[in-house]
Write a protein that holds these residues in place. Structure first.
Motif, PDB file in Angstrom:
ATOM      1  N   ILE A 126       0.885  -1.181   0.000  1.00  0.00           N
ATOM      2  CA  ILE A 126       0.000   0.000   0.000  1.00  0.00           C
ATOM      3  C   ILE A 126       0.916   1.223   0.000  1.00  0.00           C
ATOM      4  O   ILE A 126       1.722   1.387   0.909  1.00  0.00           O
ATOM      5  CB  ILE A 126      -0.915   0.033   1.236  1.00  0.00           C
ATOM      6  N   CYS A 128       0.987   5.362  -0.267  1.00  0.00           N
ATOM      7  CA  CYS A 128       0.159   6.568  -0.164  1.00  0.00           C
ATOM      8  C   CYS A 128       1.018   7.811  -0.361  1.00  0.00           C
ATOM      9  O   CYS A 128       1.934   8.064   0.426  1.00  0.00           O
ATOM     10  CB  CYS A 128      -0.541   6.612   1.188  1.00  0.00           C
ATOM     11  N   ALA A 189      -8.003   6.006   4.066  1.00  0.00           N
ATOM     12  CA  ALA A 189      -7.655   5.379   2.793  1.00  0.00           C
ATOM     13  C   ALA A 189      -6.712   4.194   2.993  1.00  0.00           C
ATOM     14  O   ALA A 189      -6.879   3.133   2.380  1.00  0.00           O
ATOM     15  CB  ALA A 189      -7.017   6.410   1.859  1.00  0.00           C
ATOM     16  N   THR A 192      -8.601   1.300   4.507  1.00  0.00           N
ATOM     17  CA  THR A 192      -9.461   0.690   3.491  1.00  0.00           C
ATOM     18  C   THR A 192      -8.635  -0.182   2.545  1.00  0.00           C
ATOM     19  O   THR A 192      -9.032  -1.296   2.185  1.00  0.00           O
ATOM     20  CB  THR A 192     -10.191   1.785   2.696  1.00  0.00           C
ATOM     21  N   ALA A 193      -7.471   0.328   2.133  1.00  0.00           N
ATOM     22  CA  ALA A 193      -6.602  -0.437   1.242  1.00  0.00           C
ATOM     23  C   ALA A 193      -6.088  -1.704   1.915  1.00  0.00           C
ATOM     24  O   ALA A 193      -5.947  -2.754   1.265  1.00  0.00           O
ATOM     25  CB  ALA A 193      -5.435   0.438   0.785  1.00  0.00           C
ATOM     26  N   HIS A 196      -8.836  -4.259   1.809  1.00  0.00           N
ATOM     27  CA  HIS A 196      -8.921  -4.824   0.461  1.00  0.00           C
ATOM     28  C   HIS A 196      -7.788  -5.824   0.223  1.00  0.00           C
ATOM     29  O   HIS A 196      -8.009  -6.908  -0.333  1.00  0.00           O
ATOM     30  CB  HIS A 196      -8.860  -3.698  -0.564  1.00  0.00           C
ATOM     31  N   ARG A 197      -6.578  -5.464   0.640  1.00  0.00           N
ATOM     32  CA  ARG A 197      -5.446  -6.374   0.481  1.00  0.00           C
ATOM     33  C   ARG A 197      -5.652  -7.680   1.236  1.00  0.00           C
ATOM     34  O   ARG A 197      -5.336  -8.771   0.741  1.00  0.00           O
ATOM     35  CB  ARG A 197      -4.165  -5.702   0.964  1.00  0.00           C
ATOM     36  N   GLY A 203      -2.312  -5.025  -3.463  1.00  0.00           N
ATOM     37  CA  GLY A 203      -1.957  -3.705  -2.952  1.00  0.00           C
ATOM     38  C   GLY A 203      -2.504  -2.630  -3.855  1.00  0.00           C
ATOM     39  O   GLY A 203      -3.167  -2.910  -4.858  1.00  0.00           O
ATOM     40  N   GLN A 204      -2.215  -1.356  -3.511  1.00  0.00           N
ATOM     41  CA  GLN A 204      -2.667  -0.281  -4.400  1.00  0.00           C
ATOM     42  C   GLN A 204      -1.988   1.038  -4.079  1.00  0.00           C
ATOM     43  O   GLN A 204      -1.340   1.198  -3.033  1.00  0.00           O
ATOM     44  CB  GLN A 204      -4.182  -0.121  -4.364  1.00  0.00           C
ATOM     45  N   TYR A 205      -2.152   1.977  -5.006  1.00  0.00           N
ATOM     46  CA  TYR A 205      -1.583   3.315  -4.882  1.00  0.00           C
ATOM     47  C   TYR A 205      -2.673   4.288  -4.454  1.00  0.00           C
ATOM     48  O   TYR A 205      -3.798   4.254  -4.964  1.00  0.00           O
ATOM     49  CB  TYR A 205      -0.999   3.747  -6.231  1.00  0.00           C
ATOM     50  N   ILE A 206      -2.351   5.168  -3.507  1.00  0.00           N
ATOM     51  CA  ILE A 206      -3.291   6.166  -2.988  1.00  0.00           C
ATOM     52  C   ILE A 206      -2.734   7.555  -3.283  1.00  0.00           C
ATOM     53  O   ILE A 206      -1.600   7.867  -2.913  1.00  0.00           O
ATOM     54  CB  ILE A 206      -3.504   5.993  -1.469  1.00  0.00           C
TER      55      ILE A 206
END
Length: 406
Positions: A126, A128, A189, A192-193, A196-197, A203-206
């Protein structure tokens, strides 16, 4: 063991928005590793006076500003401009769940520390990014300062005394609200990520922007404009639709009177010895009072000014009229409700004294946030982190220090 004790956060942020997010995660148990520049550290360490004092009364050169946003973290000094420093950050990212950063758009890419680079070593990471204006749009390359964002984002157009009155004009908030709210939205955020993970392994970009947050937090003022097409204006400490709903100066201080109905208005003026005002056709109902506020408010101001703050608060509370004082911070921390809620916390500090802080305001029955450790001194945990997280031995750490990498 906090609710987030299984989470490690690599914190590459400084000043306020990013550190506020990191501190909130740390309060709930996350292991937050704060990466700072050797010898200098977070800019806010030097934003003083005031500074934390030792028991002997001398300054520690730990600015109060820095102390407000950095408890429960571990400090590691790394020069990320060096290849060795960049390698260490990548290694730490591989052992982390979250990376927080607030560098200028694109700045970390040249060091190989951007999202795509770190995602290659930690696919479910994750990441951010916190900036003034976000990663896209014509303002993306601008430096983002809270004060400027309060202006661009509309907050100052609705904050401050009315232009026609003495002292009228736009006014910023007393604290960096765009920074603080961006820190809070970033926390949401990240959580929340992580949720989800944990469900998907992804994973993800914020992409967080102070301007986005500043606009979003105007709430009903946004809706008022979008529904009517008319921009709201400044009303100072008054209310456009309710009178009296404002501040009044007493003989020694200020109070807030928030009259919500005609019965409360009658009780207010009766408490002030001006019961006839409630029987005056110009003031009998709230619409009447709104229409005639320029006549009524000076009469009420004259009435309130005859007695002191404590006398008024006692009288109005007894009468059931909503009211309150305007406390300075000394009065806040002496307030019986603030004391009962335990908002001040004192933590031991390496200086030999204690650092006084304000606890996280969340109260939870099973997994409450905790204030466990002082805001770290610069590089306080460098050796510990390199040894325990990355497995470096004393010789490797000494070599890095000799090369000024750490």
């Amino acid at each position: 063991m906090g609710a987030l004790s299984h989470i490690r956060v690599l914190d590459l942020t400084r000043v306020l928005a990013g550190p506020w997010c990191a501190q909130t995660l740390a309060d709930f148990g996350a292991d937050v590793i704060k990466v700072e520049r050797p010898e200098v550290g977070d800019d806010t360490r030097h934003w003083g006076p005031p500074y934390l004092k030792t028991p002997a009364g001398t300054d520690t050169h730990e600015a109060a500003y820095y102390l407000a946003a950095n408890r429960n973290k571990r400090s590691l000094t790394i020069d990320i401009a060096t290849p060795e420093g960049q390698r260490i950050v990548r290694e730490l990212a591989a052992h982390s769940d979250v990376v927080l950063e607030n560098y200028k758009v694109g700045q970390l890419k040249k060091y190989g520390l951007d999202y795509e680079s770190l995602k290659a070593v930690k696919p479910d990471l994750i990441y951010c990014s916190v900036t003034g204006f976000g990663q896209t749009g014509p303002y993306a390359q601008r430096a983002g300062y809270d004060f400027i964002v309060q202006g661009i984002g509309g907050f100052m157009s609705i904050t401050g005394e009315r232009d026609a009155l003495p002292g009228g004009g736009p006014q910023k908030a007393g604290v960096a609200i765009a920074d603080l709210m961006t820190g809070m939205y970033s926390t949401v955020a990240v959580l929340t990520a992580l949720a989800h993970r944990d469900r998907t392994g992804e994973g993800q970009y914020i992409d967080m922007a102070l301007l986005d947050v500043q606009v979003a937090m105007l709430a009903n003022m946004n809706s008022n404009f979008l529904a009517s097409g008319t921009p709201p204006t400044r009303w100072g400490n008054a209310h456009p639709n309710i009178v009296p709903y404002q501040t009044f100066q007493t003989s020694d201080s200020w109070i807030i009177v928030a009259v919500g109905n005609d019965g409360q208005f009658r009780k207010f003026v009766e408490a002030g010895g001006r019961a006839e005002l409630a029987d005056d056709d110009r003031f009998a109902t709230n619409p009447d009072r709104v229409r005639n506020r320029d006549v009524l408010v000076p009469l009420l101001a004259e009435m309130v000014r005859t007695r002191d703050k404590h006398d008024w608060i006692a009288s109005l509370e007894a009468a059931g009229v909503p009211c309150g004082p305007i406390n300075n911070l000394e009065e806040v921390f002496e307030n019986e409700q603030v004391i009962a809620r335990g908002l001040q916390v004192d933590l031991p500090h390496p200086s030999g004294g204690t650092v006084k802080l304000v606890r996280n305001p969340v109260k939870m029955s099973a997994t409450p946030p905790q204030a466990l450790t002082h805001p770290p001194t610069l590089g306080e945990h460098t050796d510990e982190i390199l040894r325990d997280v990355l497995g470096y031995d004393d010789g490797q750490i000494a070599a890095l220090r000799g090369q000024s990498v750490i």
